[in-house]
Design a protein around this motif. Structure first.
Motif, PDB file in Angstrom:
ATOM      1  N   SER A   1       0.817  -1.217   0.000  1.00 18.11           N
ATOM      2  CA  SER A   1       0.000   0.000   0.000  1.00 18.11           C
ATOM      3  C   SER A   1       0.848   1.264   0.000  1.00 18.11           C
ATOM      4  O   SER A   1       0.349   2.355  -0.299  1.00 18.11           O
ATOM      5  N   SER A   2       2.152   1.132   0.299  1.00 12.47           N
ATOM      6  CA  SER A   2       3.010   2.317   0.354  1.00 12.47           C
ATOM      7  C   SER A   2       3.241   2.928  -1.022  1.00 12.47           C
ATOM      8  O   SER A   2       3.709   4.070  -1.133  1.00 12.47           O
ATOM      9  N   HIS A   3       2.903   2.190  -2.081  1.00 14.37           N
ATOM     10  CA  HIS A   3       3.088   2.709  -3.436  1.00 14.37           C
ATOM     11  C   HIS A   3       1.970   3.667  -3.837  1.00 14.37           C
ATOM     12  O   HIS A   3       2.018   4.278  -4.916  1.00 14.37           O
ATOM     13  N   ARG A   4       0.945   3.788  -2.984  1.00 13.93           N
ATOM     14  CA  ARG A   4      -0.159   4.704  -3.264  1.00 13.93           C
ATOM     15  C   ARG A   4       0.254   6.145  -2.946  1.00 13.93           C
ATOM     16  O   ARG A   4       1.240   6.404  -2.273  1.00 13.93           O
TER      17      ARG A   4
ATOM     18  N   ASP B   1      12.730   8.630  -5.219  1.00 11.37           N
ATOM     19  CA  ASP B   1      12.224   8.774  -3.855  1.00 11.37           C
ATOM     20  C   ASP B   1      10.976   7.943  -3.590  1.00 11.37           C
ATOM     21  O   ASP B   1      10.341   8.111  -2.548  1.00 11.37           O
ATOM     22  N   THR B   2      10.610   7.057  -4.498  1.00 11.24           N
ATOM     23  CA  THR B   2       9.428   6.220  -4.278  1.00 11.24           C
ATOM     24  C   THR B   2       9.800   4.984  -3.467  1.00 11.24           C
ATOM     25  O   THR B   2      10.966   4.586  -3.419  1.00 11.24           O
ATOM     26  N   PRO B   3       8.824   4.344  -2.807  1.00  7.56           N
ATOM     27  CA  PRO B   3       9.103   3.155  -1.995  1.00  7.56           C
ATOM     28  C   PRO B   3       9.702   2.024  -2.828  1.00  7.56           C
ATOM     29  O   PRO B   3       9.322   1.821  -3.988  1.00  7.56           O
ATOM     30  N   ARG B   4      10.631   1.284  -2.253  1.00 10.79           N
ATOM     31  CA  ARG B   4      11.272   0.141  -2.923  1.00 10.79           C
ATOM     32  C   ARG B   4      11.268  -1.043  -1.967  1.00 10.79           C
ATOM     33  O   ARG B   4      11.615  -0.902  -0.795  1.00 10.79           O
ATOM     34  N   SER B   5      10.930  -2.186  -2.498  1.00 12.62           N
ATOM     35  CA  SER B   5      10.901  -3.401  -1.675  1.00 12.62           C
ATOM     36  C   SER B   5      12.289  -3.975  -1.443  1.00 12.62           C
ATOM     37  O   SER B   5      12.486  -4.801  -0.554  1.00 12.62           O
ATOM     38  N   GLY B   6      13.260  -3.569  -2.258  1.00 12.25           N
ATOM     39  CA  GLY B   6      14.597  -4.151  -2.179  1.00 12.25           C
ATOM     40  C   GLY B   6      14.774  -5.364  -3.059  1.00 12.25           C
ATOM     41  O   GLY B   6      15.859  -5.964  -3.094  1.00 12.25           O
ATOM     42  N   LEU B   7      13.728  -5.760  -3.800  1.00 12.86           N
ATOM     43  CA  LEU B   7      13.810  -6.903  -4.721  1.00 12.86           C
ATOM     44  C   LEU B   7      14.265  -6.393  -6.081  1.00 12.86           C
ATOM     45  O   LEU B   7      13.591  -5.576  -6.704  1.00 12.86           O
ATOM     46  N   MET B   8      15.411  -6.872  -6.523  1.00 11.85           N
ATOM     47  CA  MET B   8      16.058  -6.335  -7.715  1.00 11.85           C
ATOM     48  C   MET B   8      15.902  -7.260  -8.910  1.00 11.85           C
ATOM     49  O   MET B   8      15.870  -8.492  -8.773  1.00 11.85           O
TER      50      MET B   8
ATOM     51  N   GLY C   1       1.889 -11.047  -3.498  1.00  9.48           N
ATOM     52  CA  GLY C   1       0.745 -11.660  -2.844  1.00  9.48           C
ATOM     53  C   GLY C   1      -0.368 -12.032  -3.807  1.00  9.48           C
ATOM     54  O   GLY C   1      -0.256 -11.884  -5.025  1.00  9.48           O
ATOM     55  N   SER C   2      -1.467 -12.522  -3.248  1.00 10.56           N
ATOM     56  CA  SER C   2      -2.590 -13.000  -4.060  1.00 10.56           C
ATOM     57  C   SER C   2      -3.762 -12.031  -4.090  1.00 10.56           C
ATOM     58  O   SER C   2      -4.710 -12.225  -4.861  1.00 10.56           O
ATOM     59  N   SER C   3      -3.726 -10.975  -3.281  1.00 14.28           N
ATOM     60  CA  SER C   3      -4.799  -9.985  -3.303  1.00 14.28           C
ATOM     61  C   SER C   3      -4.479  -8.916  -4.344  1.00 14.28           C
ATOM     62  O   SER C   3      -3.407  -8.912  -4.950  1.00 14.28           O
ATOM     63  N   ASP C   4      -5.407  -7.973  -4.528  1.00 14.56           N
ATOM     64  CA  ASP C   4      -5.173  -6.907  -5.507  1.00 14.56           C
ATOM     65  C   ASP C   4      -4.601  -5.643  -4.869  1.00 14.56           C
ATOM     66  O   ASP C   4      -4.642  -4.561  -5.470  1.00 14.56           O
ATOM     67  N   THR C   5      -4.046  -5.764  -3.663  1.00 16.68           N
ATOM     68  CA  THR C   5      -3.493  -4.591  -2.977  1.00 16.68           C
ATOM     69  C   THR C   5      -2.419  -3.902  -3.801  1.00 16.68           C
ATOM     70  O   THR C   5      -2.421  -2.680  -3.975  1.00 16.68           O
ATOM     71  N   PHE C   6      -1.465  -4.680  -4.322  1.00 15.40           N
ATOM     72  CA  PHE C   6      -0.386  -4.106  -5.126  1.00 15.40           C
ATOM     73  C   PHE C   6      -0.947  -3.490  -6.400  1.00 15.40           C
ATOM     74  O   PHE C   6      -0.556  -2.378  -6.789  1.00 15.40           O
ATOM     75  N   ASP C   7      -1.881  -4.184  -7.052  1.00 16.76           N
ATOM     76  CA  ASP C   7      -2.459  -3.690  -8.301  1.00 16.76           C
ATOM     77  C   ASP C   7      -3.056  -2.300  -8.104  1.00 16.76           C
ATOM     78  O   ASP C   7      -2.803  -1.368  -8.878  1.00 16.76           O
TER      79      ASP C   7
END
Length: 477
Positions: free
Chosen positions: A28-31, A86-93, A435-441
């Motif tokens: 949700s931090s990408h919102r 400056d946007t959020p990053r998960s650290g997955l490259m 994940g399996s929900s649409d939160t990221f989408d």
């Protein structure tokens, strides 16, 4: 020789890492994206790029970007790279395309001569946070949908489709064996089968629109099959004194016989440089490809303007001849520069930008052009990469898409980007994070809406800069 130790984690450990990153950087931090208070002037960033471009072509670039907010976005990779910092990053490259907007996907022929759908532009490729590519892609769909006057709900659905397709494809790749991911590709047959399935689910007016999408796709694919070097010969060359040479259509196409004057070189000097560059390029190819290319001779070379964002960088076409005049091979030679992402991410491990582009392309594409190679240009700090000019390449006409067609296209692009990232990154960790929900989408779609608003403001600032005379623009096709 120093060796890098490769760590091999279990599937459970990889999934746990993805979930841990989700806790540190919630999806949700990408919102809710907002420009930073010290955001650089977007026009100044474009002016900075222009300093090292061919000055006579800079107004052409501006003219193409001036067509719409969407074409402006295509040329604004440097601006977005600064915003993503400056946007959020998960650290997955992963290996990033670096400019994954929807017009940088398309069809082309594999070495086995079968059409496939994939990413097709890697000028900005660099390892980095996977979110960068996803956001660049998703925002492009939002901007293109608005540009095509879609209803707000349709623009949102198109954007959600692209991100959902990415997330769901990554979940499938996380369950696949390593080599199966490497060999995965979206073939012409699979693309058309998916369209047929989509058509079969429609009724009434929607059925007619779906059938039109299928018809358009088949037309574009059939057209792509005709786009080869022999067809290019009829479009780009002329016979003079019994020999083919590249036509002159300034400022878009300027043959070497005319271009030499701009660089203060005689025709003999131009010919020598061309052959030296060709030999250096051949040396970067595998032995079998080098042997194949040695059967062709260089006939002519010209500067040719391409794209939107690339306009002003050095770009050439080379006409080669094999057994006779009806055995042509056109190569494209493009300038490679530092990726715009290198302003904000670790620099490429490749000192030669042309090699950076080639190696990034090979990493991300399911199958790459057999003639991919690179050279150092004649002038200081000029680097080039080489590939076939026309290898059954085809692109969707984005400006003509309606909601149903763009939704289908978004699904194909989302799957394709996920496959490219699964090859170079960790699909298990990525799938666990998504994940399996649409939160990221929905978070990325929300980002895309905010970024589309900013892109519109940047476009208006760009238009104002042209009108005031700060920037020069010319309308050339």
């Amino acid at each position: 020789m120093a060796q890098t130790r490769v760590e091999h984690r279990s599937v459970h450990e990889r999934a746990a890492m993805g979930k841990q990153q989700r806790e540190q950087t919630p999806r949700s931090s990408h919102r809710g994206w907002l420009p930073s208070a010290d955001r650089p002037d977007p026009v100044a960033l474009l002016e900075e790029q222009n300093l090292t471009r061919d000055l006579d072509l800079v107004p052409v670039r501006h003219g193409r970007m001036l067509a719409s907010p969407f074409t402006f976005y295509r040329g604004a990779a440097k601006i977005m790279a600064a915003d993503l910092m400056d946007t959020p990053r998960s650290g997955l490259m992963t290996q990033l395309c670096g400019d994954a907007h929807l017009s940088n996907f398309g069809v082309f022929a594999s070495p086995e001569r079968r059409l496939m759908f994939d990413l097709n532009d890697f000028d900005e490729t660099l390892p980095g946070p996977f979110e960068y590519d996803v956001k660049r892609m998703a925002a492009s769909f939002m901007i293109a949908a608005r540009n095509n006057a879609f209803a707000e709900d349709d623009a949102l659905e198109v954007t959600l489709t692209a991100v959902r397709a990415y997330r769901e494809a990554m979940a499938r790749f996380a369950q696949m064996r390593t080599l199966d991911i490497w060999y995965a590709r979206l073939s012409e047959e699979e693309l058309m089968d998916a369209i047929d399935v989509a058509v079969a689910t429609q009724k009434g007016k929607a059925l007619k629109r779906a059938e039109d999408v299928g018809k358009s796709a088949r037309t574009n694919i059939a057209k792509a099959r005709t786009r080869d070097s022999l067809q290019a010969l009829s479009k780009l060359a002329e016979r003079v004194d019994g020999k083919y040479r590249i036509v002159s259509k300034p400022p878009i196409i300027i043959p070497a016989r005319d271009l030499g004057r701009s660089f203060g070189m005689s025709p003999d000097e131009v010919e020598q440089v061309v052959h030296e560059q060709f030999r250096a390029y051949r040396a970067t190819l595998p032995a079998d490809r080098r042997h194949l290319l040695e059967r062709f001779e260089v006939v002519d070379v010209a500067r040719r303007v391409v794209g939107v964002g690339s306009v002003g960088t050095r770009a050439f076409i080379a006409l080669l001849q094999g057994r006779d005049q009806q055995d042509p091979l056109f190569l494209q030679v493009k300038e490679a520069r530092r990726s715009v992402l290198e302003d904000h991410l670790p620099k490429s491990r490749f000192r030669q930008p042309g090699e950076r582009v080639v190696q990034g392309q090979r990493m991300m594409q399911a199958a790459s052009d057999i003639f991919l190679g690179w050279t150092k240009g004649v002038q200081e700090n000029r680097y080039l990469y080489w590939r076939q000019l026309r290898d059954m390449k085809g692109s969707a006409v984005v400006e003509g898409m309606r909601p149903l067609g763009m939704t289908f296209y978004a699904n194909a692009c989302g799957w394709t980007l996920a496959r490219a990232h699964a090859r170079s990154g960790d699909p298990v960790a990525l799938a666990a994070y998504l994940g399996s929900s649409d939160t990221f989408d929905r978070s990325i779609a929300d980002f895309s809406g905010h970024y589309a608003d900013q892109n519109e403001r940047d476009f208006q600032a760009f238009v104002a800069a042209v009108r005031s005379g700060r920037l020069e623009a010319v309308g050339v096709g």
